[in-house]
Design a protein around this motif. Structure first.
Motif, PDB file in Angstrom:
ATOM      1  N   ILE A 186      30.162  11.343  27.107  1.00  0.00           N
ATOM      2  CA  ILE A 186      29.750  12.663  27.356  1.00  0.00           C
ATOM      3  C   ILE A 186      29.818  12.994  28.875  1.00  0.00           C
ATOM      4  O   ILE A 186      30.284  13.829  29.468  1.00  0.00           O
ATOM      5  N   HIS A 187      29.386  11.910  29.554  1.00  0.00           N
ATOM      6  CA  HIS A 187      29.327  11.998  31.063  1.00  0.00           C
ATOM      7  C   HIS A 187      31.118  11.825  31.620  1.00  0.00           C
ATOM      8  O   HIS A 187      31.355  12.795  32.212  1.00  0.00           O
ATOM      9  N   LYS A 188      31.914  11.256  31.024  1.00  0.00           N
ATOM     10  CA  LYS A 188      33.153  11.105  31.148  1.00  0.00           C
ATOM     11  C   LYS A 188      33.975  12.549  30.868  1.00  0.00           C
ATOM     12  O   LYS A 188      34.475  13.003  31.690  1.00  0.00           O
ATOM     13  N   ARG A 189      33.635  13.054  29.671  1.00  0.00           N
ATOM     14  CA  ARG A 189      34.116  14.348  29.257  1.00  0.00           C
ATOM     15  C   ARG A 189      33.823  15.497  30.114  1.00  0.00           C
ATOM     16  O   ARG A 189      34.516  16.579  30.558  1.00  0.00           O
ATOM     17  N   SER A 190      32.515  15.505  30.612  1.00  0.00           N
ATOM     18  CA  SER A 190      31.876  16.540  31.630  1.00  0.00           C
ATOM     19  C   SER A 190      32.596  16.383  33.038  1.00  0.00           C
ATOM     20  O   SER A 190      32.745  17.457  33.552  1.00  0.00           O
ATOM     21  N   PHE A 191      32.522  15.225  33.658  1.00  0.00           N
ATOM     22  CA  PHE A 191      33.303  14.993  34.809  1.00  0.00           C
ATOM     23  C   PHE A 191      34.477  14.938  34.939  1.00  0.00           C
ATOM     24  O   PHE A 191      35.302  15.556  36.030  1.00  0.00           O
ATOM     25  N   GLY A 192      35.159  14.293  34.106  1.00  0.00           N
ATOM     26  CA  GLY A 192      36.834  14.264  34.146  1.00  0.00           C
ATOM     27  C   GLY A 192      37.366  13.144  35.014  1.00  0.00           C
ATOM     28  O   GLY A 192      38.448  12.911  34.948  1.00  0.00           O
ATOM     29  N   LEU A 242      18.403  10.829  35.349  1.00  0.00           N
ATOM     30  CA  LEU A 242      19.890  11.493  34.977  1.00  0.00           C
ATOM     31  C   LEU A 242      19.488  13.098  35.217  1.00  0.00           C
ATOM     32  O   LEU A 242      18.479  13.692  34.608  1.00  0.00           O
ATOM     33  N   ILE A 243      20.591  13.974  35.648  1.00  0.00           N
ATOM     34  CA  ILE A 243      20.252  15.393  35.939  1.00  0.00           C
ATOM     35  C   ILE A 243      21.618  16.087  35.325  1.00  0.00           C
ATOM     36  O   ILE A 243      22.797  15.556  35.100  1.00  0.00           O
ATOM     37  N   THR A 244      21.297  17.191  35.308  1.00  0.00           N
ATOM     38  CA  THR A 244      22.404  18.184  34.757  1.00  0.00           C
ATOM     39  C   THR A 244      22.534  19.288  35.932  1.00  0.00           C
ATOM     40  O   THR A 244      21.601  19.576  36.517  1.00  0.00           O
ATOM     41  N   ILE A 245      23.882  19.432  36.394  1.00  0.00           N
ATOM     42  CA  ILE A 245      24.143  20.238  37.475  1.00  0.00           C
ATOM     43  C   ILE A 245      24.929  21.414  36.890  1.00  0.00           C
ATOM     44  O   ILE A 245      26.211  21.259  36.371  1.00  0.00           O
ATOM     45  N   ARG A 246      24.385  22.581  37.082  1.00  0.00           N
ATOM     46  CA  ARG A 246      25.006  23.845  36.110  1.00  0.00           C
ATOM     47  C   ARG A 246      24.906  25.141  37.196  1.00  0.00           C
ATOM     48  O   ARG A 246      24.504  24.914  38.083  1.00  0.00           O
ATOM     49  N   SER A 247      25.469  26.039  36.900  1.00  0.00           N
ATOM     50  CA  SER A 247      25.650  27.233  37.705  1.00  0.00           C
ATOM     51  C   SER A 247      24.260  28.094  37.227  1.00  0.00           C
ATOM     52  O   SER A 247      23.924  28.325  36.362  1.00  0.00           O
ATOM     53  N   SER A 248      23.998  28.752  38.393  1.00  0.00           N
ATOM     54  CA  SER A 248      23.027  30.170  38.368  1.00  0.00           C
ATOM     55  C   SER A 248      23.922  31.278  39.071  1.00  0.00           C
ATOM     56  O   SER A 248      24.462  30.783  40.066  1.00  0.00           O
ATOM     57  N   SER A 249      23.792  32.345  38.452  1.00  0.00           N
ATOM     58  CA  SER A 249      24.593  33.351  39.337  1.00  0.00           C
ATOM     59  C   SER A 249      24.027  34.853  39.235  1.00  0.00           C
ATOM     60  O   SER A 249      22.860  34.940  38.621  1.00  0.00           O
ATOM     61  N   ASP A 250      24.599  35.466  39.902  1.00  0.00           N
ATOM     62  CA  ASP A 250      24.104  37.150  39.908  1.00  0.00           C
ATOM     63  C   ASP A 250      23.960  37.685  38.654  1.00  0.00           C
ATOM     64  O   ASP A 250      23.275  38.734  38.646  1.00  0.00           O
ATOM     65  N   ARG A 251      25.022  37.103  37.787  1.00  0.00           N
ATOM     66  CA  ARG A 251      24.767  37.778  36.240  1.00  0.00           C
ATOM     67  C   ARG A 251      25.426  37.005  35.335  1.00  0.00           C
ATOM     68  O   ARG A 251      25.973  35.809  36.055  1.00  0.00           O
ATOM     69  N   ALA A 311      30.075  17.347  41.984  1.00  0.00           N
ATOM     70  CA  ALA A 311      29.681  18.291  40.863  1.00  0.00           C
ATOM     71  C   ALA A 311      29.132  19.641  41.484  1.00  0.00           C
ATOM     72  O   ALA A 311      29.616  20.612  41.068  1.00  0.00           O
ATOM     73  N   ILE A 312      28.281  19.527  42.557  1.00  0.00           N
ATOM     74  CA  ILE A 312      28.046  20.665  43.212  1.00  0.00           C
ATOM     75  C   ILE A 312      29.207  21.612  43.783  1.00  0.00           C
ATOM     76  O   ILE A 312      29.134  22.871  43.602  1.00  0.00           O
TER      77      ILE A 312
END
Length: 394
Positions: free
Chosen positions: A77-83, A31-40, A96-97
């Protein structure tokens, strides 16, 4: 892009090999988390997807191994996250990506960049991490802490809150479970505390900051640092102040209208509003608005990121929201207890735990209030006058 997708699949295969877990496997799922990484940093303005790789087959396996309650919690949690419900795991990951990438175009992110004098969309990268199973029933927890460097150069954890066997959203909105403090972490999880102390020293030095906010998670005694962020100088509220008031009518009950934990320093006066939509409407008409919130939402982050709110009052604590409020210098009070909704235009606050109606203050929407973000107090603006402000030590 097909080449990028192939590269993602290669790295997912490497994750499977390193962890011994397999995407979609009923017995030992990855199971994985897909989140952002950004320039700031964009505090909680970009999308995050939790428990990616979860579907009905994985659910049955988790229920057999960890129990029905754990399985159902992860499913919620999965359902709330994905919608949306996506059974095919690779399609789930692709969705998700793309959503994380598109979140760089959100209005709140644009407002944040405009405040920084930057133009164009945010540069968003996608970070794919192993999902840390903090909801497991034994030796698993999630929390936040703040590390600070004292005048001698020693780095110490000065504040922490955590919940055992909990998810991140349960920690962010502690309505049913109250987070534990640093003292409890030290006494009940001494080995976790010692490891966390070493990690915070490392993170604070690595970020070359005097102060650092850290999100940590533990899965069955294995501790992870999820993210560490320096507290920017622009958002620093170190110039703390004490504000002195005088009540206009000495015969009235001389107590704050509401009281909670100071979250972002400053003094603000505006009309208290109970919904994001109404707050936005009044802001568009040029009014000064204090938003009151009983539950966290993406819409609140988007509104705060526009930098136009005069103040904020919440019943919960959110470290990301606090960071954003400090950045825009919006006075705020968090963790206001016993603030409840009576109807759409009237809330009530009790200064004590009594349940008699005479112990509750009625707060009508659009009442003009004064928010003291230094002391965590709010007053009807007509009740008090400020007679003095002085600097105080932290």
């Amino acid at each position: 892009n097909s080449n990028i997708w192939k590269e993602i699949l290669v790295h997912l295969s490497n994750l499977e090999e390193k962890t011994g877990k397999i995407l979609g496997d009923e017995i030992n799922p990855l199971l994985i988390t897909i989140r952002s990484s950004s320039d700031r940093p964009y505090p909680n303005l970009l999308k995050t997807f939790l428990f990616a790789g979860f579907n009905s087959r994985v659910l049955e396996g988790i229920k057999q191994r960890c129990g029905v309650k754990v399985g159902e919690r992860i499913e919620n949690i999965h359902k709330r996250s994905f919608g949306v419900e996506i059974e095919d795991i690779l399609e789930q990951l692709r969705f998700a990506i793309l959503e994380v990438i598109k979140s760089g175009e959100k209005p709140g992110v644009r407002s944040f960049r405009t405040a920084e004098g930057e133009k164009g969309p945010a540069k968003v990268a996608v970070l794919i991490q192993i999902q840390i199973m903090t909801v497991l029933p034994t030796n698993s927890l999630i929390g936040f802490c703040q590390a600070k460097t004292d005048p001698t150069g020693k780095i110490e954890i000065i504040e922490a809150e955590f919940l055992p066997s909990a998810s991140g959203d349960e920690l962010m909105s502690p309505l049913d479970r109250i987070p534990y403090s640093l003292d409890v972490l030290l006494k009940s999880y001494p080995s976790t505390y010692e490891k966390l102390k070493l990690y915070t020293i490392w993170a604070t030095r690595l970020l070359q900051s005097d102060s650092c906010d850290i999100e940590f998670a533990q899965e069955e005694n294995r501790l992870f640092i999820v993210q560490a962020q320096p507290e920017s100088k622009k958002s620093d509220t170190a110039s703390l102040k004490r504000v002195y008031y005088q009540f206009v009518d000495s015969s009235t009950r001389q107590l704050p209208l509401i009281e909670g934990v100071p979250a972002s320093g400053g003094i603000a006066v505006g009309k208290i509003i109970f919904s994001v939509d109404e707050a936005q409407r009044r802001l568009n008409e040029g009014e000064k608005v204090i938003l009151a919130s009983l539950a966290p939402s993406e819409e609140i982050f988007q509104l705060v990121a526009k930098g136009s709110l005069s103040g904020l009052i919440t019943t919960y604590k959110d470290i990301h929201l606090r960071q954003l409020l400090r950045y825009f210098r919006i006075p705020a009070i968090m963790e206001v207890k016993r603030l409840t909704e009576r109807d759409n235009t009237e809330w009530a606050y009790s200064p004590n735990s009594g349940i008699g109606l005479d112990s509750w203050y009625k707060i009508r929407e659009a009442t003009e209030i004064l928010v003291d973000g230094y002391e965590g107090k709010g007053f009807r603006n007509s009740d008090v006058t400020i007679i003095g402000v002085e600097d105080r030590d932290e």
